[in-house]
Design an enzyme around this catalytic site. Structure first.
Site, PDB file in Angstrom:
ATOM      1  N   HIS A   1       0.817  -1.222   0.000  1.00  0.00           N
ATOM      2  CA  HIS A   1       0.000   0.000   0.000  1.00  0.00           C
ATOM      3  C   HIS A   1       0.850   1.272   0.000  1.00  0.00           C
ATOM      4  O   HIS A   1       0.318   2.364  -0.214  1.00  0.00           O
ATOM      5  CB  HIS A   1      -0.943   0.029   1.210  1.00  0.00           C
ATOM      6  CG  HIS A   1      -1.979  -1.048   1.216  1.00  0.00           C
ATOM      7  ND1 HIS A   1      -2.901  -1.192   0.209  1.00  0.00           N
ATOM      8  CD2 HIS A   1      -2.226  -2.047   2.100  1.00  0.00           C
ATOM      9  CE1 HIS A   1      -3.687  -2.237   0.472  1.00  0.00           C
ATOM     10  NE2 HIS A   1      -3.289  -2.776   1.613  1.00  0.00           N
TER      11      HIS A   1
ATOM     12  N   ASP B   1      -2.484 -10.450  -2.580  1.00  0.00           N
ATOM     13  CA  ASP B   1      -3.072 -10.059  -1.299  1.00  0.00           C
ATOM     14  C   ASP B   1      -4.564  -9.757  -1.515  1.00  0.00           C
ATOM     15  O   ASP B   1      -4.981  -9.375  -2.608  1.00  0.00           O
ATOM     16  CB  ASP B   1      -2.346  -8.810  -0.785  1.00  0.00           C
ATOM     17  CG  ASP B   1      -2.756  -8.392   0.611  1.00  0.00           C
ATOM     18  OD1 ASP B   1      -2.027  -8.723   1.563  1.00  0.00           O
ATOM     19  OD2 ASP B   1      -3.821  -7.727   0.764  1.00  0.00           O
TER      20      ASP B   1
ATOM     21  N   HIS C   1      -6.148  -7.263  -0.571  1.00  0.00           N
ATOM     22  CA  HIS C   1      -6.350  -5.829  -0.820  1.00  0.00           C
ATOM     23  C   HIS C   1      -5.564  -5.359  -2.038  1.00  0.00           C
ATOM     24  O   HIS C   1      -4.447  -5.820  -2.270  1.00  0.00           O
ATOM     25  CB  HIS C   1      -5.909  -5.037   0.417  1.00  0.00           C
ATOM     26  CG  HIS C   1      -6.592  -5.451   1.675  1.00  0.00           C
ATOM     27  ND1 HIS C   1      -6.038  -6.378   2.548  1.00  0.00           N
ATOM     28  CD2 HIS C   1      -7.803  -5.114   2.195  1.00  0.00           C
ATOM     29  CE1 HIS C   1      -6.866  -6.568   3.562  1.00  0.00           C
ATOM     30  NE2 HIS C   1      -7.944  -5.826   3.376  1.00  0.00           N
TER      31      HIS C   1
ATOM     32  N   ASP D   1      -4.243 -13.000   3.278  1.00  0.00           N
ATOM     33  CA  ASP D   1      -5.548 -12.605   3.810  1.00  0.00           C
ATOM     34  C   ASP D   1      -6.685 -12.980   2.863  1.00  0.00           C
ATOM     35  O   ASP D   1      -7.851 -12.640   3.112  1.00  0.00           O
ATOM     36  CB  ASP D   1      -5.586 -11.101   4.172  1.00  0.00           C
ATOM     37  CG  ASP D   1      -4.903 -10.217   3.153  1.00  0.00           C
ATOM     38  OD1 ASP D   1      -4.547 -10.707   2.053  1.00  0.00           O
ATOM     39  OD2 ASP D   1      -4.717  -9.022   3.439  1.00  0.00           O
TER      40      ASP D   1
HETATM   41  C1  OKP Z   1      -3.114  -4.325   4.592  1.00  0.00           C
HETATM   42  B1  OKP Z   1      -2.701  -5.439   3.654  1.00  0.00           B
HETATM   43  C2  OKP Z   1      -8.490   1.616   8.447  1.00  0.00           C
HETATM   44  C3  OKP Z   1      -8.432   0.181   8.783  1.00  0.00           C
HETATM   45  C4  OKP Z   1      -8.714  -0.662   7.562  1.00  0.00           C
HETATM   46  C5  OKP Z   1      -6.738  -1.626   6.653  1.00  0.00           C
HETATM   47  C6  OKP Z   1      -6.394  -2.908   5.966  1.00  0.00           C
HETATM   48  C7  OKP Z   1      -4.970  -2.930   5.493  1.00  0.00           C
HETATM   49  C8  OKP Z   1      -4.593  -4.229   4.853  1.00  0.00           C
HETATM   50  N1  OKP Z   1      -8.426   2.454   9.601  1.00  0.00           N
HETATM   51  N2  OKP Z   1      -7.890  -1.779   7.467  1.00  0.00           N
HETATM   52  O1  OKP Z   1      -3.135  -5.278   2.332  1.00  0.00           O
HETATM   53  O2  OKP Z   1      -3.051  -6.766   4.077  1.00  0.00           O
HETATM   54 ZN    ZN Z   2      -4.216  -7.288   2.563  1.00  0.00          ZN
END
Ligand code: OKP
Ligand code: ZN
Length: 346
Positions: A160, A196, A198, A285
């Site tokens: 990210h 991933d 996300h 994940d």
């Molecule tokens: C990271 B990776 C926002 C919380 C939302 C974020 C998820 C990040 C995932 N305050 N959660 O791609 O596994």
């Molecule tokens: Zn993720």
């Protein structure tokens, strides 16, 4: 394959993240990497080695110097203000605000360089993230030196993190640093595949206008899933990079068949790109039991993924991204890597 690992990831241990209106314990915790290390050793994936130390130069190839200088000094500034708890941003310069002027106020600086309030900056964040980049660069060096594959076992994750921003538990984009190191080592073309749950928004942004690094991501549809503001199918690259980014957003709850259909398309595009190296942003994940995600992969699917990646026949660098079912993350990694290796042997 060798696993590159350092216990310095423990230096990054966020306490709380802002989630659904309250501060909750961080999902991205040191035990994740501890479990992965245990599983890699138990499964006999290969030797575990320490990373070499690299300068900032290869990291500056994908991140703005101004951003890295901030990360390096952030905890010192925060601590000098008398704080002992982790820092979280609370204000951001969105459309119409100035991003060219760095404010003096620390929280305003942190907001300038971040896009969510779920990514605590801690006393050891810089050192841990730096070590993560060293781990990715060590893996890259092994592969550039002729090894077929390597596993960068690092945390915090990286996909990210963009040219000048952190977020989504990420600070330095390890996959991007490694891909750029292949290019700087003389590779004409590299491919990054992000599996991933996300969208790998940081990786996409870093290479969006480039044709040498093909970026692809299979992920939960950003209309409902984090990071929400990027990761749609119509983002295909820009300028010279047009046609060199591909996104495969799938609805939350998608079947494994749908996921593997996307993987098949992505693998076809990797072959067409004819890369000299492949970087896998390996998030776990996508697991059915993940607490913050909604795909349904399990052990057989992770084995299938490893086998399918091996069939691409490319020098392959795996870098750990997300995966928050802590007790299962190690086995899930081992299924991918073990099956990748068995497919090479068999
Ligand atoms: C990271 B990776 C926002 C919380 C939302 C974020 C998820 C990040 C995932 N305050 N959660 O791609 O596994
Ligand atoms: Zn993720």
């Amino acid at each position: 394959m060798k696993t590159i690992y350092s216990d310095r990831h423990h230096l990054h241990q966020g306490q709380l993240e802002f989630y659904r209106g309250e501060l909750v314990p961080c999902f991205e915790k040191p035990e994740r990497a501890d479990f992965v290390l245990q599983a890699v050793q138990a499964r006999g994936i290969g030797p575990v080695i320490e990373p070499e130390s690299f300068s900032l130069a290869p990291i500056e190839r994908v991140h703005a110097p101004r951003y890295l200088r901030f990360l390096e000094r952030a905890w010192g500034m925060w601590a000098a203000l008398g704080h002992t708890r982790d820092a979280l941003p609370a204000v951001w310069p969105i459309r119409g605000f100035r991003a060219d002027v760095e404010p003096d106020n620390f929280i305003a600086q942190l907001g300038l360089y971040s896009f969510d309030s779920g990514t605590p900056f801690t006393a050891g964040t810089w050192e841990a993230a730096r070590t993560g980049a060293d781990i990715a660069l060590t893996a890259q060096k092994l592969i550039a030196g002729g090894e077929r594959a390597a596993f960068a076992l690092s945390r915090p994750p990286g996909h990210h993190a963009g040219p000048d921003f952190l977020g989504g538990y990420c600070f330095i984009n390890n996959a991007a640093v490694a891909a750029q190191a292949f290019i700087d080592g003389g590779a004409q073309r590299v491919a990054i595949l992000d599996v991933d749950y996300h969208h790998g928004n940081g990786t996409q942004s870093i290479f969006y206008e480039r044709a040498d690094v093909l970026t692809q991501s299979i992920h939960g549809d950003p209309k409902t899933e984090y990071p929400f503001y990027l990761g749609h199918a119509d983002e295909t690259g820009q300028g010279a990079g047009e046609g060199f980014n591909a996104n495969y957003p799938l609805p939350a709850g998608s079947s494994n068949e749908a996921w593997f259909a996307a993987l098949e398309v992505a693998c076809g595009r990797i072959r067409a790109h004819r890369p000299e190296a492949l970087v896998i942003s390996l998030g776990l994940d996508t697991f059915a039991g993940d607490p913050i995600s909604r795909f349904k992969l399990e052990a057989p699917e992770y084995q299938r993924l490893g086998a399918q990646l091996a069939r691409l026949g490319l020098p392959t660098l795996f870098v750990l991204e997300g995966g928050y079912a802590v007790a299962e993350i190690g086995d899930n990694v081992a299924h991918v890597l073990g099956s990748f290796e068995e497919s090479l042997a068999g």
